[in-house]
Design a protein around this motif. Structure first.
Motif, short mmCIF file in Angstrom:
data_model
loop_
_atom_site.label_atom_id
_atom_site.label_comp_id
_atom_site.label_asym_id
_atom_site.label_seq_id
_atom_site.Cartn_x
_atom_site.Cartn_y
_atom_site.Cartn_z
N LEU A 183 0.87 -1.18 0.00
CA LEU A 183 0.00 0.00 0.00
C LEU A 183 0.91 1.23 0.00
CD1 LEU A 183 -2.66 -1.05 2.68
CD2 LEU A 183 -2.63 -1.52 0.22
N PRO A 184 0.53 2.28 -0.74
CA PRO A 184 1.45 3.41 -0.88
C PRO A 184 1.64 4.18 0.43
CG PRO A 184 -0.69 3.95 -1.81
CD PRO A 184 -0.75 2.49 -1.44
N GLN A 185 2.89 4.46 0.76
CA GLN A 185 3.16 5.36 1.91
C GLN A 185 2.83 6.79 1.51
OE1 GLN A 185 6.85 4.69 4.01
NE2 GLN A 185 6.84 2.55 3.47
N SER A 186 2.84 7.05 0.22
CA SER A 186 2.35 8.31 -0.37
C SER A 186 2.36 8.09 -1.88
CB SER A 186 3.24 9.49 0.00
OG SER A 186 4.28 9.64 -0.95
N PRO A 187 1.68 8.96 -2.64
CA PRO A 187 1.72 8.77 -4.10
C PRO A 187 2.98 9.36 -4.72
CG PRO A 187 -0.27 9.94 -3.37
CD PRO A 187 0.71 9.99 -2.25
N GLN A 188 4.05 9.48 -3.95
CA GLN A 188 5.25 10.20 -4.40
C GLN A 188 5.72 9.84 -5.81
OE1 GLN A 188 6.65 12.75 -2.84
NE2 GLN A 188 8.04 12.99 -4.56
N GLN A 189 5.91 8.55 -6.06
CA GLN A 189 6.45 8.19 -7.37
C GLN A 189 5.44 8.45 -8.48
OE1 GLN A 189 9.05 4.60 -7.50
NE2 GLN A 189 8.13 4.27 -5.50
N TYR A 190 4.17 8.14 -8.20
CA TYR A 190 3.15 8.38 -9.23
C TYR A 190 3.05 9.86 -9.59
CZ TYR A 190 1.54 3.58 -8.84
OH TYR A 190 1.46 2.22 -8.85
N GLU A 222 -3.19 4.64 8.62
CA GLU A 222 -3.49 5.45 7.44
C GLU A 222 -3.82 6.88 7.80
OE1 GLU A 222 -7.51 4.37 5.73
OE2 GLU A 222 -7.08 2.60 6.91
N PHE A 223 -3.58 7.76 6.86
CA PHE A 223 -3.93 9.16 7.05
C PHE A 223 -4.16 9.77 5.67
CE2 PHE A 223 0.09 10.89 5.63
CZ PHE A 223 0.98 9.87 5.88
N THR A 224 -4.65 11.00 5.67
CA THR A 224 -4.98 11.66 4.39
C THR A 224 -4.13 12.89 4.22
OG1 THR A 224 -7.23 10.90 4.70
CG2 THR A 224 -6.89 12.57 3.02
N GLN A 225 -3.60 13.05 3.03
CA GLN A 225 -2.87 14.29 2.77
C GLN A 225 -3.29 14.90 1.45
OE1 GLN A 225 1.23 12.99 3.04
NE2 GLN A 225 1.37 12.47 0.89
N LEU A 226 -3.11 16.20 1.38
CA LEU A 226 -3.27 16.88 0.09
C LEU A 226 -1.93 16.72 -0.61
CD1 LEU A 226 -4.10 18.84 -2.11
CD2 LEU A 226 -3.44 20.71 -0.60
N ASP A 227 -1.93 15.88 -1.63
CA ASP A 227 -0.69 15.60 -2.33
C ASP A 227 -0.66 16.48 -3.58
OD1 ASP A 227 1.63 13.92 -2.36
OD2 ASP A 227 0.80 12.98 -4.15
N GLY A 405 6.98 19.57 -5.21
CA GLY A 405 5.63 19.61 -4.64
C GLY A 405 5.66 19.59 -3.13
N ILE A 406 4.52 19.25 -2.60
CA ILE A 406 4.35 19.25 -1.14
C ILE A 406 3.15 18.37 -0.81
CG2 ILE A 406 2.82 21.29 -1.14
CD1 ILE A 406 4.25 22.12 1.49
N ALA A 407 3.07 17.97 0.44
CA ALA A 407 1.91 17.18 0.86
C ALA A 407 1.50 17.55 2.28
CB ALA A 407 2.24 15.69 0.75
#
Ligand code: ASP
Length: 463
Positions: A183-190, A222-227, A405-407
């Protein structure tokens, strides 16, 4: 037709039908007061006949809206100038006695029980308000970015490891037994791949999964971020956009709050450590003022830290580990130091700090294959580990724009801005600090057939 509690003030003299919960019941001998609660608020109802409905029952009431006499008004509620004289009452669904009170702020109730009955916990007005505000915050962010030509893209949840310095959650594959998704730790690579794809401005309200020990500013799991990610920009562009976004959000949705200093202070990592001993200083002028929001930026971080035990993910032989993540660009003036003295290299990282919490982080990214490759070497990646990121290096051979970018974390921002003691107070169904999900009680054992299909044998199970 249904009338909402809040609408009764405009319906004096009219017969209305209300539906909702019995918020409170007060018996005064031959007169009964019931407060009805629905999504719009509360209205007082009164009956001189028997009204059997008890607390938290779901009811339908037909009644006459009456203006309350001057000395009977209740200024504490928006419907305090009226009351509904009950003509008929129907109990739609009865409620047992609740396991805990919901007319308090709930902080003193044990977390485990709040979590088990989260659907009741959310009935309390504080939780209800937090979730409604959260929804508005997300809508505001979405509109703000869409107006500025950002494209919202969903990236996969079943994916490959995306290291952000935490442990992955892995999901076994049925079709390819013995293999796993992460499961993604963040969508960083995408998001970086979407820059190669030419979108230029991407965002996502993204769910991130990290198997790390819970802290108060991070829920387990899990948590939600503005990516978000942009191409052809400088670090300053990212900081300015973020500042504009959150300043206008606060002005519109939290008008009672004031921001300590604008433009937000930008402090170098070195200075901030020297002066405050932390990279997330609490710059509020008055720490007792719950309406003060002190935003600041920490910049000029070192690109690497000395490797520690927590950096289990990276090569064990290496001396350094990324201080942000492995895609952060070195400061262009420091590239020559990468070989000589990597710990001296500054990174183009920026952390967003609010009232002493790190509420977001990001960076300008590496967009040159050679530099990325060099960073992989420096953090001790084995050829096998490098292979896991081959797709990034390949993508970088097809024309990649400079990007960054930022998250900002949604839960974390709300927690810090509202002064809530934990991110769980702004999440609907958070996982408890011991890793148990709300209400549904996962993790749980898998069925025999499921395990057979996945080709998994569980060695030992605690009973
Ligand atoms: N992927 C980073 C994180 O989740 C944020 C970023 O660099 O944009 O912390």
């Amino acid at each position: 037709m249904r009338t909402l509690a809040a609408e009764t003030v405009d319906k004096i003299g009219q017969e209305v039908t209300l539906q909702g919960w019995v918020n409170t019941r007060r018996d005064h001998g031959n007169i009964v007061f019931l407060d009805l609660r629905d999504r719009s608020g509360i209205v007082q109802m009164v009956s001189t006949k028997t009204a059997d409905a008890g607390s938290e029952d779901v009811i339908e009431v037909v009644g006459l809206v009456k203006k309350r006499p001057e000395n009977m008004t209740n200024p504490k509620i928006p419907t305090g100038t009226v009351e509904v004289e009950i003509t008929s009452i129907k109990i739609i669904s009865e409620a047992k006695e609740l396991p805990f009170p919901i007319d308090t702020d709930g902080y003193d109730i044990e977390e485990e029980i709040r979590s088990k009955y989260r659907y009741l916990d959310i009935r309390r007005s504080r939780m209800n308000k937090n979730l409604r505000l959260r929804s508005k915050v997300v809508a505001f962010i979405r509109n703000f970015l869409l107006e500025r030509e950002f494209v919202e893209v969903e990236t996969p949840i079943l994916t490959k490891t995306t290291p952000e310095g935490a442990r992955d959650f892995i999901v076994p594959s049925r079709l390819q037994k013995g293999k796993f998704y992460a499961l993604p730790q963040s969508p960083q690579q995408y998001k970086q791949l979407l820059m190669v794809a030419g979108l230029e401005r991407y965002f996502q309200i993204a769910r991130c999964f990290r198997d790390e020990d819970p802290r108060k500013d991070r829920a387990y799991g899990e948590f939600t971020q503005l990516d978000l990610e942009m191409s052809f920009i400088t670090q300053n562009d990212i900081l300015e956009l973020t500042e504009k976004l959150f300043s206008s959000l606060v002005a519109e949705l939290m008008p009672e709050k004031h921001i300590t200093q604008t433009p937000w202070p930008r402090l170098s990592h070195k200075k901030v450590m020297e002066k405050y001993g932390t990279d997330k200083p609490d710059l509020r002028k008055d720490k007792n003022d719950k309406n003060e929001l002190a935003f600041s930026w920490t910049i000029d971080f070192p690109l690497f830290n000395k490797q520690s035990k927590e950096d289990f993910y990276y090569g064990s032989g290496a001396k350094v580990a990324p201080s942000h993540h492995m895609f952060t660009a070195p400061h262009p003036d420091d590239i020559s130091l990468l070989d000589k003295n990597p710990l001296k290299v500054r990174g183009l990282q920026h952390d967003l700090v609010l009232n002493g919490f790190e509420v977001g982080g990001g960076s300008i990214r590496i967009h040159q294959r050679e530099v990325q490759d060099k960073v992989f070497d420096l953090i001790g990646f084995t050829p096998m580990q490098k292979k896991q990121f081959e797709h990034m290096l390949t993508a970088f051979t097809y024309g990649v724009p400079p990007h960054g970018g930022i998250a900002p974390g949604i839960d974390r921002f709300l927690m810090a801005a509202l002064g809530e003691p934990s991110v769980r107070e702004v999440m609907a169904f958070p996982t408890s600090s011991s890793g148990q999900t709300s209400v549904m009680d996962a993790p749980s054992e898998a069925g025999k057939t499921q395990l057979v299909e996945l080709g998994i044998t569980v060695k030992s199970q605690k009973k």
